[in-house]
Design an enzyme around this catalytic site. Structure first.
Site, PDB file in Angstrom:
ATOM      1  N   CYS A 115       0.820  -1.227   0.000  1.00 24.98           N
ATOM      2  CA  CYS A 115       0.000   0.000   0.000  1.00 24.98           C
ATOM      3  C   CYS A 115       0.852   1.274   0.000  1.00 24.98           C
ATOM      4  O   CYS A 115       0.365   2.335  -0.392  1.00 24.98           O
ATOM      5  CB  CYS A 115      -0.952  -0.003   1.189  1.00 24.98           C
ATOM      6  SG  CYS A 115      -2.181  -1.309   1.070  1.00 24.98           S
ATOM      7  N   HIS A 251      -3.118   7.612   1.781  1.00 25.00           N
ATOM      8  CA  HIS A 251      -3.536   6.286   1.304  1.00 25.00           C
ATOM      9  C   HIS A 251      -4.933   6.015   1.851  1.00 25.00           C
ATOM     10  O   HIS A 251      -5.230   6.303   3.006  1.00 25.00           O
ATOM     11  CB  HIS A 251      -2.548   5.232   1.781  1.00 25.00           C
ATOM     12  CG  HIS A 251      -3.039   3.830   1.579  1.00 25.00           C
ATOM     13  ND1 HIS A 251      -3.524   3.379   0.372  1.00 25.00           N
ATOM     14  CD2 HIS A 251      -3.152   2.780   2.445  1.00 25.00           C
ATOM     15  CE1 HIS A 251      -3.903   2.115   0.500  1.00 25.00           C
ATOM     16  NE2 HIS A 251      -3.690   1.728   1.732  1.00 25.00           N
ATOM     17  N   ASN A 281      -9.974   0.205  -0.736  1.00 24.59           N
ATOM     18  CA  ASN A 281      -8.512   0.273  -0.634  1.00 24.59           C
ATOM     19  C   ASN A 281      -7.919  -0.302  -1.923  1.00 24.59           C
ATOM     20  O   ASN A 281      -7.979  -1.502  -2.141  1.00 24.59           O
ATOM     21  CB  ASN A 281      -8.061  -0.517   0.599  1.00 24.59           C
ATOM     22  CG  ASN A 281      -6.555  -0.503   0.796  1.00 24.59           C
ATOM     23  OD1 ASN A 281      -5.798  -0.081  -0.084  1.00 24.59           O
ATOM     24  ND2 ASN A 281      -6.114  -0.975   1.947  1.00 24.59           N
TER      25      ASN A 281
HETATM   26  O1  UT7 Z   1      -3.799  -0.650   3.368  1.00 24.32           O
HETATM   27  C1  UT7 Z   1      -3.028  -1.473   4.172  1.00 24.32           C
HETATM   28  C2  UT7 Z   1      -3.297  -1.234   5.557  1.00 24.32           C
HETATM   29  N1  UT7 Z   1      -4.493  -1.889   5.994  1.00 24.32           N
HETATM   30  C3  UT7 Z   1      -5.261  -1.274   6.822  1.00 24.32           C
HETATM   31  O2  UT7 Z   1      -5.023  -0.131   7.124  1.00 24.32           O
HETATM   32  C4  UT7 Z   1      -6.383  -2.019   7.460  1.00 24.32           C
HETATM   33  C5  UT7 Z   1      -6.329  -1.764   8.920  1.00 24.32           C
HETATM   34  N2  UT7 Z   1      -7.381  -2.396   9.667  1.00 24.32           N
HETATM   35  C6  UT7 Z   1      -8.678  -1.991   9.580  1.00 24.32           C
HETATM   36  O3  UT7 Z   1      -9.012  -1.128   8.794  1.00 24.32           O
HETATM   37  C7  UT7 Z   1      -9.664  -2.594  10.530  1.00 24.32           C
HETATM   38  O4  UT7 Z   1      -8.987  -3.323  11.509  1.00 24.32           O
HETATM   39  C8  UT7 Z   1     -10.717  -3.486   9.839  1.00 24.32           C
HETATM   40  C9  UT7 Z   1     -11.664  -2.632   9.034  1.00 24.32           C
HETATM   41  C10 UT7 Z   1     -10.037  -4.512   8.975  1.00 24.32           C
HETATM   42  C11 UT7 Z   1     -11.533  -4.213  10.899  1.00 24.32           C
HETATM   43  O5  UT7 Z   1     -12.130  -3.274  11.797  1.00 24.32           O
HETATM   44  P1  UT7 Z   1     -12.027  -3.539  13.380  1.00 24.32           P
HETATM   45  O6  UT7 Z   1     -12.807  -2.469  14.016  1.00 24.32           O
HETATM   46  O7  UT7 Z   1     -10.560  -3.636  13.704  1.00 24.32           O
HETATM   47  O8  UT7 Z   1     -12.781  -4.888  13.543  1.00 24.32           O
HETATM   48  P2  UT7 Z   1     -12.224  -6.307  14.055  1.00 24.32           P
HETATM   49  O9  UT7 Z   1     -11.294  -6.905  13.080  1.00 24.32           O
HETATM   50  O10 UT7 Z   1     -11.740  -6.113  15.438  1.00 24.32           O
HETATM   51  O11 UT7 Z   1     -13.551  -7.141  14.070  1.00 24.32           O
HETATM   52  C12 UT7 Z   1     -14.663  -6.793  14.872  1.00 24.32           C
HETATM   53  C13 UT7 Z   1     -15.785  -7.777  14.646  1.00 24.32           C
HETATM   54  C14 UT7 Z   1     -15.348  -9.222  14.767  1.00 24.32           C
HETATM   55  O12 UT7 Z   1     -16.378  -9.929  15.386  1.00 24.32           O
HETATM   56  P3  UT7 Z   1     -16.259 -10.305  16.957  1.00 24.32           P
HETATM   57  O13 UT7 Z   1     -15.005 -11.110  17.081  1.00 24.32           O
HETATM   58  O14 UT7 Z   1     -16.196  -8.992  17.662  1.00 24.32           O
HETATM   59  O15 UT7 Z   1     -17.514 -11.056  17.180  1.00 24.32           O
HETATM   60  C15 UT7 Z   1     -15.241  -9.680  13.330  1.00 24.32           C
HETATM   61  O16 UT7 Z   1     -15.447 -11.057  13.172  1.00 24.32           O
HETATM   62  O17 UT7 Z   1     -16.318  -7.624  13.320  1.00 24.32           O
HETATM   63  C16 UT7 Z   1     -16.353  -8.900  12.675  1.00 24.32           C
HETATM   64  N3  UT7 Z   1     -16.148  -8.695  11.223  1.00 24.32           N
HETATM   65  C17 UT7 Z   1     -17.151  -8.446  10.389  1.00 24.32           C
HETATM   66  N4  UT7 Z   1     -18.470  -8.332  10.575  1.00 24.32           N
HETATM   67  C18 UT7 Z   1     -19.240  -8.044   9.483  1.00 24.32           C
HETATM   68  C19 UT7 Z   1     -14.981  -8.701  10.558  1.00 24.32           C
HETATM   69  N5  UT7 Z   1     -15.215  -8.446   9.266  1.00 24.32           N
HETATM   70  C20 UT7 Z   1     -16.548  -8.288   9.134  1.00 24.32           C
HETATM   71  C21 UT7 Z   1     -17.395  -7.998   8.035  1.00 24.32           C
HETATM   72  N6  UT7 Z   1     -18.717  -7.892   8.259  1.00 24.32           N
HETATM   73  N7  UT7 Z   1     -16.916  -7.806   6.774  1.00 24.32           N
END
Ligand code: UT7
Length: 324
Positions: A115, A251, A281
């Site tokens: 990225c 980004h 992204n």
């Molecule tokens: O460009 C390269 C750099 N990459 C990034 O900058 C990405 C950085 N990370 C992020 O943007 C975020 O961490 C995400 C958007 C990927 C995830 O957001 P989060 O607030 O960190 O959520 P999480 O991974 O902690 O997941 C929270 C909950 C989980 O459920 P439980 O364990 O709390 O029950 C996941 O299973 O959300 C669930 N979840 C989803 N639910 C609905 C994960 N993906 C999804 C989804 N739809 N697509």
């Protein structure tokens, strides 16, 4: 070396025609428009069609950048393409684009910093131009991340999209460039974080292409600190500040990361160019895509001071300041 500055001559981009909305994804996997918008700000992404490769997207963006610059392919003697999704393992996808443009002189090579790729490619092209060895460069970010996504993994597949952006840079004597051009760039890598965002395949390890894997929360945790550190480096090197910049073109990974970074640095919200809602992204393509959007809608004007930054797999991260 110090007598030359790399000045922006044009910007262009290209997005595949096919748009996939959050609602369409919700019909295929266990997710929702509400979750995706709340956690990321993404509403839709463009996905390359069958037979549409990274080189096709990059070539279209390059042609649009050349048209914006009023230049011909023959005017270009350097192509630096940032991509993590090349058409083939080799030759470099930049060589494909060079041939399609009908350029047979100069050099073309790819840069792989995921990225952060566009910031790394821009910095690399700028360094080459300032040696005097090349006159005009196409700096391209082009990606087809849809090809390396695990479409069953809701934690990653909703986040990414395909697209390309390109910038034409020209080596100009500093006394003619005035205050314009690439003023500074800062690149960082810390490979200790490589297992947090990676692809589980490759030519030398598995002999397969593999799929993108990410510990999203871990990446998120590091993102804001790394981004703001490397931006402080750019400010320290130039004497510029959150107040003096006209546009912040980050980004586009996640709206929450962008908002938190801008807030930590004290950058006013109206200076932030945001395209993650429409593009998702697009990895190395996201910054030139966003720059092109801001140039075409009239926000970005000659003489504006633009701050770009990115952070991604590796981890890699970087920043640059340029006067348009
Ligand atoms: O460009 C390269 C750099 N990459 C990034 O900058 C990405 C950085 N990370 C992020 O943007 C975020 O961490 C995400 C958007 C990927 C995830 O957001 P989060 O607030 O960190 O959520 P999480 O991974 O902690 O997941 C929270 C909950 C989980 O459920 P439980 O364990 O709390 O029950 C996941 O299973 O959300 C669930 N979840 C989803 N639910 C609905 C994960 N993906 C999804 C989804 N739809 N697509």
């Amino acid at each position: 070396m110090s007598g030359i500055r790399s000045v922006v001559r044009g910007i262009g981009s290209y997005l595949p025609a096919n748009i996939v909305t959050n609602a369409e994804l919700s019909a295929r996997i266990d997710t929702s428009d509400e979750w995706i918008v709340q956690r990321t700000g993404i509403r839709q992404r463009h996905i390359a069609g069958e037979g549409e490769f990274t080189s096709h997207l990059g070539l279209a963006a390059a042609r649009n950048a050349l048209a914006a610059a009023g230049l011909q392919p023959a005017d270009i003697d350097l192509i630096v393409l940032a991509t993590s999704t090349p058409d083939q393992t080799f030759p470099a996808t930049s060589a494909v684009i060079q041939a399609e443009l009908g350029i047979t002189h100069g050099a073309a090579f790819d840069v792989q910093a995921v990225c952060s790729g566009f910031v790394f490619a821009l910095s690399t092209a700028d360094a080459h131009l300032r040696t005097g060895a090349f006159k005009r460069a196409l700096v391209i970010g082009a990606e087809t991340f849809s090809r390396i996504l695990d479409w069953e993994d809701r934690g990653t597949c909703v986040l990414f999209g395909d697209g390309a952006g390109a910038m034409v840079l020209e080596a100009v004597p500093v006394n003619e460039a005035g205050n314009n051009g690439v003023l500074t760039s800062h690149l960082r890598t810390d490979g200790r974080h490589r297992a947090k965002l990676y692809v589980d395949g490759g030519p030398s390890s598995t002999g397969t292409v593999g799929h993108l894997r990410m510990e999203g929360r871990e990446v998120f945790k590091h993102a804001v600190g790394m981004i703001t550190d490397v931006i402080e480096d750019a400010f320290a090197a130039t004497g510029e500040s959150a107040q003096s910049i006209d546009w912040f073109v980050p980004h586009q990974a996640n709206r929450r990361i962008i908002d938190a970074s801008a807030q930590k640095l004290g950058i006013a919200p109206e200076k932030v160019v945001m395209t993650v809602d429409r593009h998702g992204n697009t990895s190395a393509a996201s910054i030139p895509l966003a720059l092109d959007v801001a140039a075409r809608d009239g926000r970005l004007k000659a003489g504006d001071l633009v701050l770009i930054e990115a952070m991604g797999g590796g981890f890699t991260w970087g920043s640059a300041l340029l006067r348009w």
